[in-house]
Structure formats: C-alpha cells, structure tokens
Design a protein around this motif. Structure first.
Motif, PDB file in Angstrom:
ATOM      1  N   ALA A 180       0.841  -1.200   0.000  1.00  0.00           N
ATOM      2  CA  ALA A 180       0.000   0.000   0.000  1.00  0.00           C
ATOM      3  C   ALA A 180       0.872   1.244   0.000  1.00  0.00           C
ATOM      4  CB  ALA A 180      -0.920  -0.011   1.216  1.00  0.00           C
ATOM      5  N   ARG A 181       1.928   1.228   0.787  1.00  0.00           N
ATOM      6  CA  ARG A 181       2.813   2.389   0.846  1.00  0.00           C
ATOM      7  C   ARG A 181       3.485   2.652  -0.499  1.00  0.00           C
ATOM      8  NH1 ARG A 181       7.963   4.103   1.898  1.00  0.00           N
ATOM      9  NH2 ARG A 181       8.068   6.028   3.139  1.00  0.00           N
ATOM     10  N   GLU A 182       3.904   1.597  -1.185  1.00  0.00           N
ATOM     11  CA  GLU A 182       4.543   1.785  -2.493  1.00  0.00           C
ATOM     12  C   GLU A 182       3.549   2.381  -3.498  1.00  0.00           C
ATOM     13  OE1 GLU A 182       7.592   1.650  -3.082  1.00  0.00           O
ATOM     14  OE2 GLU A 182       8.432   0.445  -1.468  1.00  0.00           O
ATOM     15  N   HIS A 183       2.302   1.923  -3.460  1.00  0.00           N
ATOM     16  CA  HIS A 183       1.288   2.507  -4.341  1.00  0.00           C
ATOM     17  C   HIS A 183       1.062   3.979  -4.000  1.00  0.00           C
ATOM     18  CE1 HIS A 183      -0.175  -0.839  -6.773  1.00  0.00           C
ATOM     19  NE2 HIS A 183      -0.129  -1.625  -5.705  1.00  0.00           N
ATOM     20  N   LEU A 184       0.971   4.297  -2.725  1.00  0.00           N
ATOM     21  CA  LEU A 184       0.739   5.678  -2.323  1.00  0.00           C
ATOM     22  C   LEU A 184       1.880   6.582  -2.768  1.00  0.00           C
ATOM     23  CD1 LEU A 184      -0.757   5.041   1.211  1.00  0.00           C
ATOM     24  CD2 LEU A 184      -1.941   6.137  -0.707  1.00  0.00           C
ATOM     25  N   ARG A 185       3.110   6.121  -2.655  1.00  0.00           N
ATOM     26  CA  ARG A 185       4.253   6.898  -3.131  1.00  0.00           C
ATOM     27  C   ARG A 185       4.108   7.213  -4.613  1.00  0.00           C
ATOM     28  NH1 ARG A 185       9.031   4.589  -3.533  1.00  0.00           N
ATOM     29  NH2 ARG A 185      10.043   6.620  -3.597  1.00  0.00           N
ATOM     30  N   ALA A 186       3.734   6.212  -5.389  1.00  0.00           N
ATOM     31  CA  ALA A 186       3.624   6.393  -6.838  1.00  0.00           C
ATOM     32  C   ALA A 186       2.474   7.320  -7.196  1.00  0.00           C
ATOM     33  CB  ALA A 186       3.451   5.035  -7.516  1.00  0.00           C
ATOM     34  N   PHE A 187       1.309   7.103  -6.597  1.00  0.00           N
ATOM     35  CA  PHE A 187       0.144   7.933  -6.929  1.00  0.00           C
ATOM     36  C   PHE A 187       0.335   9.376  -6.462  1.00  0.00           C
ATOM     37  CE2 PHE A 187      -1.981   3.867  -7.608  1.00  0.00           C
ATOM     38  CZ  PHE A 187      -2.791   4.154  -8.704  1.00  0.00           C
ATOM     39  N   ALA A 188       1.036   9.560  -5.342  1.00  0.00           N
ATOM     40  CA  ALA A 188       1.268  10.913  -4.844  1.00  0.00           C
ATOM     41  C   ALA A 188       2.096  11.737  -5.820  1.00  0.00           C
ATOM     42  CB  ALA A 188       1.958  10.860  -3.480  1.00  0.00           C
ATOM     43  N   ASP A 189       2.839  11.063  -6.692  1.00  0.00           N
ATOM     44  CA  ASP A 189       3.707  11.756  -7.646  1.00  0.00           C
ATOM     45  C   ASP A 189       2.983  12.115  -8.950  1.00  0.00           C
ATOM     46  OD1 ASP A 189       6.548  12.598  -8.176  1.00  0.00           O
ATOM     47  OD2 ASP A 189       6.311  11.218  -9.875  1.00  0.00           O
ATOM     48  N   VAL A 190       1.772  11.561  -9.145  1.00  0.00           N
ATOM     49  CA  VAL A 190       1.019  11.840 -10.374  1.00  0.00           C
ATOM     50  C   VAL A 190       0.329  13.200 -10.227  1.00  0.00           C
ATOM     51  CG1 VAL A 190      -0.804  11.057 -11.931  1.00  0.00           C
ATOM     52  CG2 VAL A 190       0.670   9.374 -10.778  1.00  0.00           C
ATOM     53  N   PRO A 191       0.568  14.117 -11.139  1.00  0.00           N
ATOM     54  CA  PRO A 191      -0.051  15.452 -11.013  1.00  0.00           C
ATOM     55  C   PRO A 191      -1.577  15.371 -10.934  1.00  0.00           C
ATOM     56  CG  PRO A 191       1.672  15.481 -12.686  1.00  0.00           C
ATOM     57  CD  PRO A 191       1.481  14.041 -12.288  1.00  0.00           C
ATOM     58  N   GLY A 192      -2.141  16.133 -10.016  1.00  0.00           N
ATOM     59  CA  GLY A 192      -3.586  16.234  -9.894  1.00  0.00           C
ATOM     60  C   GLY A 192      -4.239  15.192  -9.016  1.00  0.00           C
ATOM     61  N   VAL A 193      -3.477  14.230  -8.519  1.00  0.00           N
ATOM     62  CA  VAL A 193      -4.062  13.168  -7.692  1.00  0.00           C
ATOM     63  C   VAL A 193      -4.156  13.621  -6.237  1.00  0.00           C
ATOM     64  CG1 VAL A 193      -3.684  10.854  -6.745  1.00  0.00           C
ATOM     65  CG2 VAL A 193      -3.345  11.272  -9.182  1.00  0.00           C
ATOM     66  N   LEU A 194      -5.311  13.384  -5.631  1.00  0.00           N
ATOM     67  CA  LEU A 194      -5.518  13.628  -4.209  1.00  0.00           C
ATOM     68  C   LEU A 194      -5.681  12.292  -3.501  1.00  0.00           C
ATOM     69  CD1 LEU A 194      -8.110  16.562  -4.377  1.00  0.00           C
ATOM     70  CD2 LEU A 194      -5.624  16.725  -4.082  1.00  0.00           C
ATOM     71  N   LEU A 195      -4.921  12.074  -2.460  1.00  0.00           N
ATOM     72  CA  LEU A 195      -5.032  10.861  -1.650  1.00  0.00           C
ATOM     73  C   LEU A 195      -6.058  11.151  -0.565  1.00  0.00           C
ATOM     74  CD1 LEU A 195      -1.205  10.070  -1.297  1.00  0.00           C
ATOM     75  CD2 LEU A 195      -2.774   9.403  -3.144  1.00  0.00           C
ATOM     76  N   THR A 196      -7.262  10.591  -0.722  1.00  0.00           N
ATOM     77  CA  THR A 196      -8.370  11.058   0.121  1.00  0.00           C
ATOM     78  C   THR A 196      -8.899  10.044   1.120  1.00  0.00           C
ATOM     79  OG1 THR A 196      -9.933  10.445  -1.638  1.00  0.00           O
ATOM     80  CG2 THR A 196      -9.147  12.729  -1.606  1.00  0.00           C
ATOM     81  N   GLY A 197      -8.472   8.786   1.062  1.00  0.00           N
ATOM     82  CA  GLY A 197      -9.019   7.830   2.019  1.00  0.00           C
ATOM     83  C   GLY A 197      -8.221   6.553   2.108  1.00  0.00           C
TER      84      GLY A 197
END
Length: 324
Positions: free
Chosen positions: A10-27
């Motif tokens: 989960a942490r590795e996915h969050l790292r990757a998605f956090a780097d994509v412009p416009g993505v909000l990690l909301t839950g």
C-alpha cells in the motif's frame, strides 16, 4: 484516490500515486487501523475509515487500490464492486484459479471497472523491449526462467493455502511475461517436465500461440535459478536479467547493448509509477494504454493452471491444450 490495506505494498502505491499530477489521496481503510492511521499521517490522507462503504462515502474517490492478502482479496474486491469507482487490484486477483474466476464473475455481474496491478508489464525494460519487438518482423521464441520455493513462502508466514498455491501467488510474475510477449492466443500448453506437488523440482512447459510464436517456461523449485526473460527473433534478441534491466543483441553480433532505464523505475518500486499514471488515466475516462484488465489477469491465471496441470480448476484437459 483511496487505498485498502496498509502494508508495504500500500505504501509503495501511495508513493507512486502521490507523484502523479492532480491526484488527491483522500481515504484509506485497513483492518489494522493503527497502520492505516500511520500511512494517513505520512501521506496526508484525510479519511481513515472502518469499512469500504464509509471509505467510498468519505473519500469520494474515482479510483481505489486494493492491497490486501491473497485470502482476503475475493471478499474485499466483491465489496468494492458495489461502488462506481475504478478498481485496481494488487496481484494475484485470486489465490487460485477458482478464486480468480469467482472474482471475475462477480465483477462482470456488477459491471465493475477492474484492472490488476501486474507491475512488471510497466517496467521500462519491458516497454522498451516490447516497443522494439513490435517493429521487428518474424516469429518470436520466448524463454521465461522462474525460481520458486514453497519452503520460503511458508517461512515468511504465508498461510498453508497460499503456500500450496504459490504458483498463483508468486509465479504469476513470470508466467505473465508469456502473455506480454506472445502474440495472439495460446493454442496449446505441453508439459515437458510436469509439476509434481509431492516433489517440487523442475517444471518445463512448451507454450504455443496462434501467431506462430513459441515459448518455453522453465521453473526451478527449491533450487537456485534466476528470474529472467528472453525474446529471440531472427534479427534481434532481447534479454531481461534482472527483469528491471534490458539488453539486446543483433544478429551477427556478440555485443550486448543496454537499454536506458527510466528514472521512474529508480525512484519508485519498478513499474509502479507508470502503472499509477495509467490507472489515473483510466479512472478519468481515458484509454487503458496497456493497463491490464481483470480479464487479462484471468487469462494468465488460466495459463498458470495449464502449465501446472491444475485439472481440478479447469487448467488442463488432458490433451495439452490450454483451458479457456
């Protein structure tokens, strides 16, 4: 986007998605709330939820990534199908073929938009080799080398059911390369050295494709061997060993020419950053551009069953023909 699970994946996915412009990690939701809270604090996730319905309501996510254990995947995935988000399931999407079929049937009944995180399809080594090979005429010979160990799987704490089906949980990484580089549909799977669950050792299988491509799957269980993939054509041979790096050899030459490594595969878990980009693109209504669907994953699971002679789950029919 939202995530289910709070482990290392989960942490590795969050790292990757956090780097994509416009993505909000909301839950985030996990059965271990303390771990979910820790990840939420690390990544600035606003909602830590106790169930999937609350996660959907609080996060308002367009995309959810499911990173739970093999034996939990079916129940969690089916609960996610009740909501109209795009779903990215961590592999394997099922601990064996029957479990995978059940997940796929439930997704179809719910008309859920489901993809699977087969991240090695997104390695820059894989993409560079595949892009080049698609411009090279002629038949392909694909050689996949795998190494597996039930003893190691048990030693790191996997349940007995997962250990017994370790080819689905872990060999999926390597068998999927056959689907990536083999063109057309699988027309036959012929065991050369069959799997013996009582004495795990060498497994060899010849795989033929409707395009005329030919593959050899080679697995060493409980012994030393690489994870490697080579694709040979009359004009050029590509080799990935380790999988994250690719070299090519032209006909008539001895020199191995290295392909450049994309910076994403150095900064993030290899394949994850491109995978995240594509998942966001799909969730926004864009094209998949190679993000594997649940049907793609199921095809690989069926191929595993055929290679390993999993008759009870429809993996073979006694004739050497691949099921499904």
């Amino acid at each position: 986007m939202a995530v289910i699970g709070a482990g290392s994946m989960a942490r590795e996915h969050l790292r990757a998605f956090a780097d994509v412009p416009g993505v909000l990690l909301t839950g985030i939701h996990s059965r271990t709330r303390a771990r979910a809270e820790a990840l939420a604090a690390e990544f600035g996730i606003s909602a830590v939820c106790d169930d999937i319905a609350s996660l959907y309501a609080a996060s308002k996510a367009d995309l959810v990534v499911v990173t739970v254990t093999e034996l939990s995947m079916a129940a969690v995935a089916k609960a996610c199908f009740a909501f109209p988000w795009t779903i990215l399931l961590e592999k394997p999407a099922g601990y064996d073929l029957a479990d995978a079929v059940g997940i796929a049937e439930a997704a179809g009944a719910a008309r859920a938009r489901v993809h699977v995180a087969l991240n090695r399809r997104h390695l820059s080594s894989t993409r560079t080799a595949l892009d080049d090979l698609n411009a090279v005429p002629g038949p392909r010979f694909i050689h996949v080398q795998d190494q597996e160990s039930m003893a190691q799987a048990a030693a790191i704490g996997h349940p007995e059911t997962v250990v017994r089906n370790w080819m689905y949980a872990n060999a999926v990484h390597m068998v999927d390369y056959l689907a990536v580089f083999g063109r057309g549909t699988v027309t036959s799977v012929t065991p050369v050295q069959p799997w013996d669950p009582e004495r795990p050792g060498i497994v060899l299988a010849k795989v033929e494709f409707s395009s005329g491509d030919l593959a050899l799957y080679e697995a060493v269980w409980n012994g030393p061997a690489p994870w490697a993939c080579t694709v040979t054509t009359p004009a050029r041979r590509w080799e990935m060993r380790p999988l994250e790096k690719a070299v090519f050899q032209n006909a008539g030459e001895r020199m191995l020419n290295p392909a450049p490594l994309h910076p994403w595969d150095e900064a993030f878990k290899p394949g994850f950053r491109r995978q995240a980009e594509l998942a966001v693109q799909v969730a926004g209504g864009g094209p998949s551009d190679g993000l594997p669907t649940l049907e793609d994953s199921l095809a690989t699971m069926r191929l595993i069953a055929a290679i390993y002679g999993d008759e009870k789950h429809g993996g073979g029919n006694g004739s050497g023909k691949a099921a499904g």
